[in-house]
Scaffold this active site. Structure first.
Site, PDB file in Angstrom:
ATOM      1  N   VAL A  64     -39.211 -64.058 -98.334  1.00  0.00           N
ATOM      2  CA  VAL A  64     -40.437 -64.588 -97.705  1.00  0.00           C
ATOM      3  C   VAL A  64     -40.332 -66.067 -97.321  1.00  0.00           C
ATOM      4  O   VAL A  64     -41.261 -66.620 -96.751  1.00  0.00           O
ATOM      5  CB  VAL A  64     -41.700 -64.364 -98.582  1.00  0.00           C
ATOM      6  CG1 VAL A  64     -42.120 -62.913 -98.553  1.00  0.00           C
ATOM      7  CG2 VAL A  64     -41.517 -64.863 -99.999  1.00  0.00           C
ATOM      8  N   TYR A 155     -40.683 -77.959-108.731  1.00  0.00           N
ATOM      9  CA  TYR A 155     -41.671 -76.890-108.950  1.00  0.00           C
ATOM     10  C   TYR A 155     -43.086 -77.458-108.871  1.00  0.00           C
ATOM     11  O   TYR A 155     -43.950 -76.926-108.162  1.00  0.00           O
ATOM     12  CB  TYR A 155     -41.414 -76.250-110.321  1.00  0.00           C
ATOM     13  CG  TYR A 155     -42.276 -75.037-110.625  1.00  0.00           C
ATOM     14  CD1 TYR A 155     -41.972 -73.792-110.080  1.00  0.00           C
ATOM     15  CD2 TYR A 155     -43.372 -75.136-111.468  1.00  0.00           C
ATOM     16  CE1 TYR A 155     -42.749 -72.672-110.376  1.00  0.00           C
ATOM     17  CE2 TYR A 155     -44.152 -74.026-111.766  1.00  0.00           C
ATOM     18  CZ  TYR A 155     -43.839 -72.790-111.210  1.00  0.00           C
ATOM     19  OH  TYR A 155     -44.613 -71.688-111.506  1.00  0.00           O
TER      20      TYR A 155
HETATM   21  N1  LIG Z   1     -44.730 -66.687-115.559  1.00  0.00           N
HETATM   22  C1  LIG Z   1     -45.405 -67.816-115.642  1.00  0.00           C
HETATM   23  O1  LIG Z   1     -45.551 -68.376-116.720  1.00  0.00           O
HETATM   24  C2  LIG Z   1     -46.026 -68.429-114.414  1.00  0.00           C
HETATM   25  C3  LIG Z   1     -46.900 -69.503-114.593  1.00  0.00           C
HETATM   26  C4  LIG Z   1     -47.495 -70.076-113.480  1.00  0.00           C
HETATM   27  C5  LIG Z   1     -47.206 -69.590-112.216  1.00  0.00           C
HETATM   28  N2  LIG Z   1     -46.347 -68.547-112.069  1.00  0.00           N
HETATM   29  C6  LIG Z   1     -46.060 -68.101-110.720  1.00  0.00           C
HETATM   30  O2  LIG Z   1     -46.260 -66.712-110.636  1.00  0.00           O
HETATM   31  C7  LIG Z   1     -45.462 -66.179-109.572  1.00  0.00           C
HETATM   32  C8  LIG Z   1     -44.781 -64.917-110.068  1.00  0.00           C
HETATM   33  O3  LIG Z   1     -43.918 -65.273-111.116  1.00  0.00           O
HETATM   34  P1  LIG Z   1     -43.538 -64.308-112.323  1.00  0.00           P
HETATM   35  O4  LIG Z   1     -43.723 -65.117-113.559  1.00  0.00           O
HETATM   36  O5  LIG Z   1     -44.198 -63.004-112.175  1.00  0.00           O
HETATM   37  O6  LIG Z   1     -41.960 -64.240-112.089  1.00  0.00           O
HETATM   38  P2  LIG Z   1     -40.949 -63.036-111.758  1.00  0.00           P
HETATM   39  O7  LIG Z   1     -39.623 -63.694-111.679  1.00  0.00           O
HETATM   40  O8  LIG Z   1     -41.164 -61.910-112.702  1.00  0.00           O
HETATM   41  O9  LIG Z   1     -41.422 -62.561-110.319  1.00  0.00           O
HETATM   42  C9  LIG Z   1     -41.149 -63.285-109.165  1.00  0.00           C
HETATM   43  C10 LIG Z   1     -40.739 -62.314-108.097  1.00  0.00           C
HETATM   44  O10 LIG Z   1     -40.563 -63.056-106.876  1.00  0.00           O
HETATM   45  C11 LIG Z   1     -39.419 -62.541-106.234  1.00  0.00           C
HETATM   46  N3  LIG Z   1     -38.890 -63.536-105.297  1.00  0.00           N
HETATM   47  C12 LIG Z   1     -38.259 -64.696-105.604  1.00  0.00           C
HETATM   48  N4  LIG Z   1     -37.891 -65.316-104.479  1.00  0.00           N
HETATM   49  C13 LIG Z   1     -38.289 -64.533-103.442  1.00  0.00           C
HETATM   50  C14 LIG Z   1     -38.174 -64.639-102.034  1.00  0.00           C
HETATM   51  N5  LIG Z   1     -37.559 -65.681-101.455  1.00  0.00           N
HETATM   52  N6  LIG Z   1     -38.698 -63.660-101.270  1.00  0.00           N
HETATM   53  C15 LIG Z   1     -39.308 -62.582-101.842  1.00  0.00           C
HETATM   54  N7  LIG Z   1     -39.431 -62.435-103.176  1.00  0.00           N
HETATM   55  C16 LIG Z   1     -38.930 -63.402-103.965  1.00  0.00           C
HETATM   56  C17 LIG Z   1     -38.457 -62.242-107.374  1.00  0.00           C
HETATM   57  O11 LIG Z   1     -37.409 -61.374-106.974  1.00  0.00           O
HETATM   58  C18 LIG Z   1     -39.407 -61.638-108.409  1.00  0.00           C
HETATM   59  O12 LIG Z   1     -39.501 -60.238-108.271  1.00  0.00           O
HETATM   60  C19 LIG Z   1     -44.529 -67.305-109.143  1.00  0.00           C
HETATM   61  O13 LIG Z   1     -45.011 -67.908-107.965  1.00  0.00           O
HETATM   62  C20 LIG Z   1     -44.608 -68.276-110.305  1.00  0.00           C
HETATM   63  O14 LIG Z   1     -44.344 -69.607-109.917  1.00  0.00           O
HETATM   64  C21 LIG Z   1     -45.755 -67.958-113.137  1.00  0.00           C
END
Ligand SMILES: NC(=O)c1ccc[n+]([C@@H]2O[C@H](COP(=O)([O-])OP(=O)(O)OC[C@H]3O[C@@H](n4cnc5c(N)ncnc54)[C@H](O)[C@@H]3O)[C@@H](O)[C@H]2O)c1
Length: 255
Positions: A64, A155
Site C-alpha cells: 500500500v 515511527y
Molecule cells: N500492536 C501495537 O501495539 C500497535 C500499537 C499502536 C499502533 N499500532 C498500529 O496498528 C497497525 C497494525 O499493526 P499490528 O500490531 O496489527 O501489526 P501486524 O504486524 O500484526 O500487522 C501489520 C500488517 O501490515 C502488513 N503490512 C506491512 N507493510 C505493508 C505494506 N507496505 N502494504 C500492505 N501491508 C503491509 C503486514 O504484512 C501485517 O500483516 C499498524 O499501523 C501499527 O503501527 C499497533
C-alpha cells in the site's frame, strides 16, 4: 449487524489488528476487501475466516505504499461491489532508532508504509465517497501520534503525520458526508508487538510486563478491543464523530 451491506477495505489485514477488525466487520454484516503485502498470510487469513463461515471477504496482495497497488485494490472492490463505504488504513511497520541512528532509507520506508499509504488509499477512495456523499475512513495511528516514545523517531513522526492528516481530511470532507477519524492504540498483543520486543532486545514476557505497568488499566490491549472501536467508528452509531483521535490505550495517554 450495524454494517449490513457496507463495503469495506482493510489494509494490512493479514494479521494482528487488521485481521481482527476484518473479522468484526464481517460479523457486523459488511463485505471486506482485505489487502496485505504478505500474500501467503493474506490467503491463509481469508481461508481461516471462511472456515468460521465468514465468506464475504476477498484478498488482494498489495504493497500500500505503491500507488499502482493501491489503485488495484480499490478497483477490485469497485468491480466486485460497485463502491467503498469504509476504509480502514491499518497497514503499518515499526523500526527502532533515535534520529542519529535511523538510516535514510529506513526513514523513507517508514514514511512510505505508515504515512504515504494512508494518503494514497484515501486519495483514491475519497472521490467515490464524495460522489455518494457518504463514507467512513479510519486511520490506525498510535499513541505515538500524541505522546513521544524513545528510540522510535521515524515511527512517531509517521504516526504524528497521520494524526494531523486525520484533522485536515475531516475539515475537507465532513461537510460532504465523509467522516474521518483515527484510533491511537496503546500496546496491543500482535505479531508487531512481539517483533518490537525483539528489536528492543527484551524477552517478550518481560516486555509485556514492562508495558502492562505503563498502562493504568494494568495490561496491554487485545486486538478484539481495537476491532470493536473501529467497527463503532465505521458505523452510523458514530455519526457525530469526525476529526477525532480516539485513544484505545488503557489510559496510557491520560498521564
Ligand atoms: N500492536 C501495537 O501495539 C500497535 C500499537 C499502536 C499502533 N499500532 C498500529 O496498528 C497497525 C497494525 O499493526 P499490528 O500490531 O496489527 O501489526 P501486524 O504486524 O500484526 O500487522 C501489520 C500488517 O501490515 C502488513 N503490512 C506491512 N507493510 C505493508 C505494506 N507496505 N502494504 C500492505 N501491508 C503491509 C503486514 O504484512 C501485517 O500483516 C499498524 O499501523 C501499527 O503501527 C499497533
Amino acid at each position: 449487524m450495524r454494517l449490513k451491506d457496507r463495503i469495506a477495505i482493510v489494509t494490512g489485514g493479514a494479521s494482528g489488528i487488521g485481521l481482527a477488525t476484518t473479522q468484526r466487520l464481517l460479523e457486523e454484516g459488511a463485505s471486506v476487501v482485505l489487502c496485505d503485502i504478505a500474500a501467503r498470510e493474506g490467503e491463509r487469513a481469508v481461508a481461516s475466516l471462511a472456515a468460521q463461515g465468514l465468506t464475504r471477504v476477498a484478498f488482494v496482495a498489495a504493497d500500500v505504499s505503491r500507488s499502482e497497488d493501491v489503485r488495484r485494490v480499490i478497483d477490485a472492490a469497485i468491480s466486485s461491489h460497485g463502491r467503498v463505504d469504509i476504509l480502514f488504513n491499518n497497514a503499518g511497520y515499526f523500526e527502532t532508532g533515535a534520529v542519529h541512528e535511523v538510516p535514510e532509507d529506513e526513514w523513507e520506508r517508514t514514511m512510505a508504509v505508515n504515512l504515504r499509504s494512508v494518503f494514497l488509499c484515501s486519495k483514491y477512495v475519497v472521490p467515490g465517497m464524495l460522489e455518494r456523499g457518504s463514507g467512513s475512513i479510519i486511520h490506525n495511528a498510535s499513541i505515538a501520534a500524541v505522546v513521544g516514545d524513545r528510540s522510535s523517531a521515524a515511527y512517531c513522526a509517521s504516526k504524528g503525520g497521520i494524526g494531523m492528516l486525520t484533522k485536515a481530511m475531516a475539515l475537507d470532507y465532513s461537510p460532504r458526508g465523509i467522516r474521518v477519524n483515527a484510533i491511537c492504540c496503546g500496546e496491543i498483543e500482535t505479531p508487531l508487538f512481539v517483533r518490537e520486543a525483539a528489536q528492543h532486545g527484551i524477552p517478550t514476557a518481560e516486555f509485556r510486563k514492562m508495558l502492562a505497568d505503563q498502562h493504568p488499566i494494568g495490561r496491554i490491549g487485545r486486538v478484539e478491543e481495537v476491532a470493536a472501536v473501529v467497527a463503532f467508528l465505521a458505523s452510523d452509531d458514530a455519526s457525530f464523530i469526525t476529526g477525532a483521535l480516539i485513544p484505545v490505550d488503557g489510559g496510557y495517554s491520560a498521564g
